[in-house]
Design an enzyme around this catalytic site. Structure first.
Site, short mmCIF file in Angstrom:
data_model
loop_
_atom_site.label_atom_id
_atom_site.label_comp_id
_atom_site.label_asym_id
_atom_site.label_seq_id
_atom_site.Cartn_x
_atom_site.Cartn_y
_atom_site.Cartn_z
CD GLU A 92 1.58 -8.60 15.43
OE1 GLU A 92 1.98 -9.77 15.49
OE2 GLU A 92 1.31 -8.03 14.36
CB CYS A 105 5.93 0.91 14.16
SG CYS A 105 4.56 0.81 13.02
CB CYS A 112 -7.36 -1.75 10.26
SG CYS A 112 -7.50 -0.18 9.36
CB CYS A 116 -5.62 -1.05 2.48
SG CYS A 116 -5.95 0.65 2.96
CB CYS A 119 -3.08 -3.53 4.74
SG CYS A 119 -2.58 -3.23 6.44
N GLY A 159 -4.31 -0.44 12.43
CA GLY A 159 -5.36 0.54 12.68
C GLY A 159 -5.19 1.82 11.88
CD GLU A 160 -6.58 6.07 9.06
OE1 GLU A 160 -5.81 5.49 8.29
OE2 GLU A 160 -6.42 7.25 9.39
CB SER A 191 0.90 6.70 8.56
OG SER A 191 0.63 6.19 7.28
CB SER A 214 -1.55 5.29 2.82
OG SER A 214 -0.86 5.15 4.03
CG LEU A 215 -1.52 9.38 -3.15
CD1 LEU A 215 -2.72 10.01 -2.47
CD2 LEU A 215 -0.55 10.47 -3.60
CG HIS A 216 -0.66 2.93 -1.12
ND1 HIS A 216 0.66 3.08 -0.81
CD2 HIS A 216 -1.28 2.69 0.06
CE1 HIS A 216 0.84 2.93 0.49
NE2 HIS A 216 -0.33 2.69 1.05
CG ASN A 290 6.79 -5.48 3.27
OD1 ASN A 290 7.91 -5.86 2.92
ND2 ASN A 290 6.60 -4.31 3.85
CB CYS A 333 4.80 -1.45 5.64
SG CYS A 333 6.03 -0.24 6.00
N1 SAH Z 1 -3.89 3.20 8.53
C1 SAH Z 1 -2.72 4.01 8.34
C2 SAH Z 1 -1.49 3.53 9.07
C3 SAH Z 1 -1.15 2.07 9.06
S1 SAH Z 1 -0.27 1.35 7.76
C4 SAH Z 1 -2.43 4.19 6.87
O1 SAH Z 1 -3.14 3.62 6.06
O2 SAH Z 1 -1.55 4.96 6.53
C5 SAH Z 1 1.29 2.08 7.55
C6 SAH Z 1 1.72 2.08 6.07
O3 SAH Z 1 1.98 0.75 5.57
C7 SAH Z 1 0.63 2.64 5.16
O4 SAH Z 1 1.20 3.47 4.20
C8 SAH Z 1 0.09 1.40 4.51
O5 SAH Z 1 -0.61 1.65 3.34
C9 SAH Z 1 1.36 0.61 4.32
N2 SAH Z 1 1.15 -0.80 3.99
C10 SAH Z 1 0.10 -1.57 4.30
N3 SAH Z 1 0.25 -2.81 3.80
C11 SAH Z 1 1.45 -2.82 3.19
C12 SAH Z 1 2.19 -3.82 2.50
N4 SAH Z 1 1.72 -5.05 2.36
N5 SAH Z 1 3.38 -3.47 2.00
C13 SAH Z 1 3.86 -2.21 2.14
N6 SAH Z 1 3.22 -1.24 2.79
C14 SAH Z 1 2.02 -1.54 3.29
#
Ligand code: SAH
Length: 345
Positions: A92, A105, A112, A116, A119, A159-160, A191, A214-216, A290, A333
């Protein structure tokens, strides 16, 4: 022998190929123009090439292309495209419409393997890397579909990108090529979940793209719980490599932080994060998480998000809250997943 994809080739590589076919160099420029300016997907459409050359190309090479399987439009104008690759695998891409223009995007892999926890893209692992031509096709197909130019690209689909490093860097250079779409590098954001060695390698490419990480989480303890790659890519080292990247490229690094209720959204997390990002040229983008219904993660309340943002700002850290787009069609996301073809094929 597998046919070479001309859409993934640089002009210089095309020149070598045409030389091998006994053709003059300028033919390569013509083909590059057809592929990346006029964006055709058939050799037969390249009408300024002789018929015999077109047939030779057809026999020796291919042009990667994607088929639009399904299109879903959100109330906010965001559109999710489900594409089929030539091997029938599905993935997608998302078109977002902003006041300043169209952004796409782009996905870099089918699925992937980073794992995470919040995701959807990673739920069934990875099925394959996309080629540069397949990444370009996502942008080109969407441009054709809407009849407008795409002004920015975020590598934030499934994907990464740094797990598919060579194809991703090739894609960026081709998209940026003045003889092609000439999309400015400053309009491209990559990203990553934070693969330290690859970020270091990316720095050496000397690109002017925006790096988003993506730190989180504010520390390894929380990060380990939600991002398995954190066990090998520790935060202290990650932040150091980001700082070096920023200093070297003179570009502000973005940190993405998805706020998950009760997991990483406490005021103490904001304080700790602020302490770590102190003295660093950066920007924090807060994302209300999300829902991915397979996991029990819920978004933080508006109030919690605002408090978190205020704490970061009070420490002088530039902070924005990402506008939620496309969540009604699962295009937000973390909601992209290996698609399902309605009715099968
Ligand atoms: N693999 C890369 C790019 C793909 S995800 C990465 O990890 O950055 C793009 C962004 O969406 C990343 O910051 C990811 O952590 C975030 N993301 C993934 N799942 C999400 C969710 N359920 N809600 C909000 N952001 C999310």
């Amino acid at each position: 022998m597998r046919k070479q994809d001309v859409k993934s080739m640089t002009l210089e590589e095309l020149e070598v190929l045409l030389g091998d076919l006994g053709e003059p160099k300028f033919r390569a420029k013509q083909i590059f123009d057809w592929l990346h300016q006029k964006q055709v997907d058939e050799f037969s459409a390249m009408t300024n090439l002789s018929k015999s050359l077109r047939e030779k190309l057809e026999a020796e090479c291919k042009i990667s292309k994607l088929e639009v399987v399904q299109k879903q439009e959100s109330k906010d104008g965001t559109t999710k495209y489900l594409f089929a690759l030539e091997n029938d695998k599905l993935m997608e891409s998302v078109l977002m419409r902003y006041g300043y223009g169209n952004a796409v995007c782009v996905s870099t892999q089918v699925g992937c393997r980073m794992g995470c926890k919040f995701c959807a893209s990673t739920l069934d692992g990875v099925e394959g890397n996309l080629t540069a031509g397949e990444m370009l096709s996502q942008v080109y197909q969407i441009q054709k579909d809407i009849g407008e130019r795409v002004g920015s690209v975020v590598l934030m689909g499934s994907g990464e990108p740094l797990d598919n490093y060579d194809n991703t860097v090739r894609f960026i250079r081709l998209l940026n090529d003045p003889k092609g779409q000439a999309l400015g590098q400053r309009h491209i954001t990559l990203s990553t979940c934070g693969l330290i060695e690859r970020i270091h390698q990316l720095q050496e490419e000397n690109l002017q793209i925006t790096l988003a990480v993506s730190l989180h989480a504010p520390n390894d303890e929380i990060r380990n719980e939600i991002m398995p790659i954190s066990r090998k890519n520790h935060m202290e080292e990650l932040l150091l490599v980001c700082k070096q990247y920023g200093d070297f490229t003179k570009r502000r690094v973005t940190f993405e932080y998805a706020l998950i209720r009760g997991v990483n959204d406490m005021p103490s997390c904001a304080e700790e994060l602020a302490g770590r990002l102190h003295n660093m040229l950066c920007h924090v983008n807060l994302i209300p998480v999300n829902d991915v219904k397979e996991r029990n993660f819920y978004r933080s309340s508006e109030e919690t998000i605002e408090t978190f943002a205020q704490i970061l700002r009070s420490h002088g850290i530039e902070t924005t809250v990402r506008r939620k787009l496309g969540s009604d069609i699962n295009a937000a996301c973390g909601q992209l997943r290996k698609g399902h073809r309605a009715g099968g094929r």
